[in-house]
Each structure stands twice: as structure tokens, then as C-alpha cells.
Design a protein around this motif. Structure first.
Motif, PDB file in Angstrom:
ATOM      1  N   PRO A  57      80.314 -15.081  63.205  1.00  0.00           N
ATOM      2  CA  PRO A  57      81.662 -15.470  63.881  1.00  0.00           C
ATOM      3  C   PRO A  57      82.551 -14.973  62.785  1.00  0.00           C
ATOM      4  CG  PRO A  57      80.102 -17.388  63.832  1.00  0.00           C
ATOM      5  CD  PRO A  57      79.438 -16.305  63.034  1.00  0.00           C
ATOM      6  N   GLY A  58      83.849 -14.707  63.478  1.00  0.00           N
ATOM      7  CA  GLY A  58      84.840 -14.018  62.831  1.00  0.00           C
ATOM      8  C   GLY A  58      84.723 -12.569  62.533  1.00  0.00           C
ATOM      9  N   MET A  59      83.719 -12.283  61.895  1.00  0.00           N
ATOM     10  CA  MET A  59      83.334 -10.792  61.467  1.00  0.00           C
ATOM     11  C   MET A  59      83.237 -10.055  62.929  1.00  0.00           C
ATOM     12  SD  MET A  59      80.653  -9.115  59.157  1.00  0.00           S
ATOM     13  CE  MET A  59      81.069  -9.710  57.488  1.00  0.00           C
ATOM     14  N   THR A  60      82.338 -10.675  63.769  1.00  0.00           N
ATOM     15  CA  THR A  60      81.988  -9.795  65.121  1.00  0.00           C
ATOM     16  C   THR A  60      83.162  -9.551  65.802  1.00  0.00           C
ATOM     17  OG1 THR A  60      79.932 -10.907  64.972  1.00  0.00           O
ATOM     18  CG2 THR A  60      80.898  -9.807  67.128  1.00  0.00           C
ATOM     19  N   GLU A  61      84.060 -10.649  66.235  1.00  0.00           N
ATOM     20  CA  GLU A  61      85.565 -10.333  66.693  1.00  0.00           C
ATOM     21  C   GLU A  61      86.482  -9.319  66.157  1.00  0.00           C
ATOM     22  OE1 GLU A  61      84.434 -14.839  67.234  1.00  0.00           O
ATOM     23  OE2 GLU A  61      84.158 -13.266  65.950  1.00  0.00           O
ATOM     24  N   LYS A  62      86.240  -9.474  64.792  1.00  0.00           N
ATOM     25  CA  LYS A  62      87.264  -8.606  63.714  1.00  0.00           C
ATOM     26  C   LYS A  62      86.510  -7.067  64.049  1.00  0.00           C
ATOM     27  CE  LYS A  62      88.842  -7.542  59.225  1.00  0.00           C
ATOM     28  NZ  LYS A  62      88.851  -7.966  57.743  1.00  0.00           N
ATOM     29  N   GLN A  63      85.350  -6.958  64.091  1.00  0.00           N
ATOM     30  CA  GLN A  63      84.868  -5.466  64.317  1.00  0.00           C
ATOM     31  C   GLN A  63      84.941  -5.013  65.758  1.00  0.00           C
ATOM     32  OE1 GLN A  63      83.331  -3.470  62.093  1.00  0.00           O
ATOM     33  NE2 GLN A  63      83.568  -2.207  63.597  1.00  0.00           N
ATOM     34  N   LEU A  64      84.815  -5.858  66.933  1.00  0.00           N
ATOM     35  CA  LEU A  64      85.474  -5.424  68.202  1.00  0.00           C
ATOM     36  C   LEU A  64      86.677  -5.097  68.437  1.00  0.00           C
ATOM     37  CD1 LEU A  64      82.949  -8.041  69.813  1.00  0.00           C
ATOM     38  CD2 LEU A  64      82.589  -5.731  69.719  1.00  0.00           C
ATOM     39  N   ASP A  65      87.514  -5.964  67.762  1.00  0.00           N
ATOM     40  CA  ASP A  65      89.033  -5.556  67.638  1.00  0.00           C
ATOM     41  C   ASP A  65      89.043  -4.115  67.178  1.00  0.00           C
ATOM     42  OD1 ASP A  65      89.742  -7.967  68.951  1.00  0.00           O
ATOM     43  OD2 ASP A  65      90.344  -8.889  67.004  1.00  0.00           O
ATOM     44  N   ALA A  66      88.743  -3.879  65.919  1.00  0.00           N
ATOM     45  CA  ALA A  66      88.572  -2.659  65.324  1.00  0.00           C
ATOM     46  C   ALA A  66      88.331  -1.499  66.002  1.00  0.00           C
ATOM     47  CB  ALA A  66      87.904  -2.539  64.022  1.00  0.00           C
ATOM     48  N   ILE A  67      87.233  -1.622  66.893  1.00  0.00           N
ATOM     49  CA  ILE A  67      86.508  -0.784  67.894  1.00  0.00           C
ATOM     50  C   ILE A  67      87.709  -0.227  68.959  1.00  0.00           C
ATOM     51  CG2 ILE A  67      84.824  -0.316  69.690  1.00  0.00           C
ATOM     52  CD1 ILE A  67      83.054  -1.925  67.802  1.00  0.00           C
ATOM     53  N   MET A 116      81.312   0.905  74.179  1.00  0.00           N
ATOM     54  CA  MET A 116      80.195   0.555  74.423  1.00  0.00           C
ATOM     55  C   MET A 116      79.101   1.082  73.136  1.00  0.00           C
ATOM     56  SD  MET A 116      78.424  -1.650  76.130  1.00  0.00           S
ATOM     57  CE  MET A 116      77.125  -1.998  75.032  1.00  0.00           C
ATOM     58  N   GLU A 117      79.471   2.267  73.047  1.00  0.00           N
ATOM     59  CA  GLU A 117      78.499   2.965  72.053  1.00  0.00           C
ATOM     60  C   GLU A 117      78.720   2.348  70.520  1.00  0.00           C
ATOM     61  OE1 GLU A 117      75.829   4.382  72.836  1.00  0.00           O
ATOM     62  OE2 GLU A 117      76.343   4.459  75.058  1.00  0.00           O
ATOM     63  N   ALA A 118      79.799   2.087  70.132  1.00  0.00           N
ATOM     64  CA  ALA A 118      80.559   1.726  68.988  1.00  0.00           C
ATOM     65  C   ALA A 118      79.902   0.301  69.008  1.00  0.00           C
ATOM     66  CB  ALA A 118      81.914   1.793  68.817  1.00  0.00           C
ATOM     67  N   LEU A 119      80.069  -0.727  70.001  1.00  0.00           N
ATOM     68  CA  LEU A 119      79.537  -2.058  70.098  1.00  0.00           C
ATOM     69  C   LEU A 119      78.387  -2.040  69.605  1.00  0.00           C
ATOM     70  CD1 LEU A 119      80.706  -4.574  72.696  1.00  0.00           C
ATOM     71  CD2 LEU A 119      78.323  -4.307  71.875  1.00  0.00           C
ATOM     72  N   LYS A 120      77.598  -1.266  70.231  1.00  0.00           N
ATOM     73  CA  LYS A 120      75.996  -1.282  70.074  1.00  0.00           C
ATOM     74  C   LYS A 120      75.566  -0.888  68.770  1.00  0.00           C
ATOM     75  CE  LYS A 120      73.040  -1.728  72.903  1.00  0.00           C
ATOM     76  NZ  LYS A 120      72.178  -2.814  73.189  1.00  0.00           N
ATOM     77  N   SER A 121      76.284   0.041  67.968  1.00  0.00           N
ATOM     78  CA  SER A 121      76.155   0.544  66.437  1.00  0.00           C
ATOM     79  C   SER A 121      76.817  -0.190  65.513  1.00  0.00           C
ATOM     80  CB  SER A 121      76.223   1.986  66.568  1.00  0.00           C
ATOM     81  OG  SER A 121      77.585   2.356  66.822  1.00  0.00           O
ATOM     82  N   LYS A 122      77.885  -0.825  65.694  1.00  0.00           N
ATOM     83  CA  LYS A 122      78.668  -1.469  64.801  1.00  0.00           C
ATOM     84  C   LYS A 122      79.032  -2.775  64.599  1.00  0.00           C
ATOM     85  CE  LYS A 122      80.978   3.007  64.123  1.00  0.00           C
ATOM     86  NZ  LYS A 122      82.407   3.909  64.211  1.00  0.00           N
ATOM     87  N   ALA A 123      79.019  -3.503  65.740  1.00  0.00           N
ATOM     88  CA  ALA A 123      79.341  -5.005  65.769  1.00  0.00           C
ATOM     89  C   ALA A 123      78.014  -5.703  65.343  1.00  0.00           C
ATOM     90  CB  ALA A 123      79.631  -5.364  67.113  1.00  0.00           C
ATOM     91  N   PRO A 124      78.463  -6.787  64.569  1.00  0.00           N
ATOM     92  CA  PRO A 124      77.269  -7.457  63.916  1.00  0.00           C
ATOM     93  C   PRO A 124      76.661  -8.518  64.955  1.00  0.00           C
ATOM     94  CG  PRO A 124      79.256  -8.113  63.090  1.00  0.00           C
ATOM     95  CD  PRO A 124      79.724  -7.123  64.048  1.00  0.00           C
TER      96      PRO A 124
END
Length: 149
Positions: A57-67, A116-124
Motif C-alpha cells: 500500500p502506498g508504494m504500489t499506487e506511487k509506482q503505477l502513477d509513475a508508469i 501494461m508491460e511496465a505494470l507487470k515488470s515494475k509495480a510491487p
């Protein structure tokens, strides 16, 4: 741009319809690219009966926003919606939506795939599968996105 993490099953087409109805860019978009990912009942040669999807929580949303920000820097986009399931998921249930709105199809298609590809490889996110034959296992790697030969 919106990111939603949901612990309960959702209707992907209803989510897209509701989101699009609230957008302020009607008439400006000429293309909507949508990817819906659903849970398979198999993985790595084994039958799978359920999966638990955990996140940070928190980190995942931040990573998705960055993507999404990275996609916005590369393509001309009007809006982006990412909806992702968490918790216990059954085969056939939707796991993820990536919807991208743009004036033109090229931007929409390319950005949708990139997200989608970034989500699969970078999101926690972490997946634990329940096997039909019994037992559980953590998924250690994501597939390439293509049918294995």
C-alpha cells in the motif's frame, strides 16, 4: 488519470463506462484502447484453483502513477484508467484494466501496451497460487505475455 486498487470483484466494462461518462474530454478522443487481464486456471504447467494478490500500500499506487506519468511524457494522451484487483481471485475473474484515451489510435495502442508491460515488470504486486493438486506457491516471474511454444 486514475489508479484504483480493489479488493472485491469488479465489472471491467462497467468501470470503463462509468469512468468515460465522467470524463471532461468527450468529443476530443478518437481512440480508446482497453486491455482487460483475467485470471487463468493454469500457470507453469499446473492447474490453479485460486490466487491471492498482495501489494505494498502506498508504494504500489506511487509506482503505477509513475508508469502513467512516463506514458504521458511519451504519447499524447487525454486520460488513463488503471484498475487492479487485490486479495483472493478466482479463475475467470478480471484482475486488471488498462484503458487509454487519445485523439489517435497509435498513441492509445502504444501507451496501453507500455503501461501494461511496465505494470507487470515494475509495480510491487505478489501472487500466491493455490494449486488444484494441492499446495500453494508464490509466482516468481511474470510471463512474457505470449503463448509458450
Amino acid at each position: 488519470m486514475t489508479v484504483k486498487l480493489l479488493a472485491l470483484p469488479f465489472d471491467p466494462w462497467g468501470e470503463i463506462q462509468l469512468y468515460q461518462a465522467q470524463m471532461d474530454s468527450h468529443g476530443r478522443f478518437g481512440a480508446t484502447s482497453v486491455f482487460v487481464g483475467s485470471m487463468r486456471d493454469f500457470n507453469d504447467g499446473d492447474a490453479v484453483s485460486a490466487m491471492t494478490l498482495e501489494y505494498y500500500p502506498g508504494m504500489t499506487e506511487k509506482q503505477l502513477d509513475a508508469i502513467i506519468d512516463s506514458a504521458l511524457a511519451q504519447w499524447r494522451l487525454l486520460d488513463v484508467l488503471v484498475v487492479h484487483r487485490t486479495g483472493r481471485i478466482m479463475p475467470g475473474e478480471p484482475i486488471v484494466i488498462v484503458a487509454v484515451w487519445s485523439s489517435h489510435r497509435g498513441d492509445a495502442f502504444d501507451a496501453s501496451r507500455f503501461i501494461m508491460e511496465a505494470l507487470k515488470s515494475k509495480a510491487p504486486f505478489w501472487k500466491k497460487e493455490e494449486l488444484v493438486a494441492g499446495g500453494e506457491r508464490w509466482v516468481e516471474h511474470n510471463s512474457s505475455g505470449y503463448q509458450p511454444e
